[in-house]
Scaffold this motif. Structure first.
Motif, PDB file in Angstrom:
ATOM      1  N   GLN A  81      45.250  43.920  41.514  1.00 33.24           N
ATOM      2  CA  GLN A  81      44.527  43.435  40.340  1.00 33.24           C
ATOM      3  C   GLN A  81      44.914  44.237  39.101  1.00 33.24           C
ATOM      4  O   GLN A  81      45.130  43.667  38.030  1.00 33.24           O
ATOM      5  N   LEU A  82      45.018  45.558  39.247  1.00 31.83           N
ATOM      6  CA  LEU A  82      45.459  46.388  38.124  1.00 31.83           C
ATOM      7  C   LEU A  82      46.869  46.007  37.683  1.00 31.83           C
ATOM      8  O   LEU A  82      47.162  45.940  36.485  1.00 31.83           O
ATOM      9  N   ASP A  85      46.687  42.785  35.781  1.00 33.09           N
ATOM     10  CA  ASP A  85      46.133  43.034  34.448  1.00 33.09           C
ATOM     11  C   ASP A  85      47.174  43.655  33.525  1.00 33.09           C
ATOM     12  O   ASP A  85      47.316  43.258  32.369  1.00 33.09           O
ATOM     13  N   GLU A  89      48.865  42.155  30.153  1.00 34.94           N
ATOM     14  CA  GLU A  89      48.859  42.907  28.902  1.00 34.94           C
ATOM     15  C   GLU A  89      50.282  43.114  28.392  1.00 34.94           C
ATOM     16  O   GLU A  89      50.540  43.010  27.186  1.00 34.94           O
TER      17      GLU A  89
END
Length: 170
Positions: A81-82, A85, A89
Motif C-alpha cells: 500500500q505504501l 501511494d 505521488e
C-alpha cells in the motif's frame, strides 16, 4: 497395572527358582513369553507417547508458523500500500514536472525571442536591463489568490501562460 503385573512376574520367577529343577520347560517359556509381552507393551506405550509428543510439537509449530505468516502478509500488504501511494505521488510529481518543464521552455523561448539580435533590427536586452530585470523579479509579491504584484504596483495574474509555438516566431 504395570506394578501389579511386574510383581506377579517376579513372584512366579521366585517360585520357579525356589523349586529348582521342578519347573518344567513349558513354564519357563511361558514366563519368558509373558516378560517379552510386558516389555513390548511398555515399549509400545513409550512409542505412542513419543509420537503424541511429536504430533503436539508439530501442531504447536504449525500454529506458530501460521501466526508468523499472518504477520508477514500484513507487513507485505502495508508495504504494498505504501508503494502504491508513493507510486501515485510520483506520477503526480512527474506530471507536474512535465508541466513545469513545458512552461519553463515556453518562457525561455519568449525570453530568447525578445533578446535575439538579428539583422532585421530587433531590439536586444542590454546587460544593465538584464540586471534591472533580475532586481525587478526580486520585489515581486505573491498574494496567494492567483494574482501577484510587483514593486511598481502593477498586478498581474499568476496563471499558466498558454501559447502555441508559432505565436512567437522569431
Amino acid at each position: 497395572m504395570m506394578a501389579s503385573s511386574s510383581s506377579s512376574i517376579q513372584q512366579q520367577q521366585t517360585q520357579n527358582n525356589s523349586s529348582g529343577s521342578e519347573a518344567d520347560p513349558q513354564q519357563i517359556m511361558d514366563l519368558r513369553k509373558r516378560k517379552r509381552m510386558q516389555s513390548n507393551r511398555e515399549s509400545a506405550r513409550r512409542s505412542r507417547l513419543r509420537k503424541q509428543k511429536h504430533l503436539d510439537d508439530l501442531t504447536a509449530q504449525v500454529i506458530e508458523l501460521k501466526a508468523q505468516n499472518t504477520k508477514i502478509l500484513s507487513a507485505i500488504n502495508a508495504t504494498t500500500q505504501l508503494y502504491l501511494d508513493m507510486e501515485a505521488e510520483n506520477s503526480v510529481f512527474r506530471a507536474q514536472f512535465g508541466e513545469l518543464s513545458n512552461r519553463l521552455q515556453s518562457l525561455n523561448d519568449i525570453v530568447n525571442c525578445l533578446s535575439i539580435t538579428n539583422n532585421n533590427g530587433v531590439r536586444t536586452a542590454t546587460n544593465s536591463e538584464s540586471d534591472d530585470q533580475e532586481s525587478f523579479e526580486s520585489f515581486d509579491l505573491d498574494f496567494g489568490d492567483g494574482f501577484s504584484m510587483n514593486s511598481w504596483g502593477f498586478s498581474f495574474a499568476n496563471y499558466p501562460i498558454m501559447a502555441t509555438q508559432d505565436a512567437f516566431m522569431c
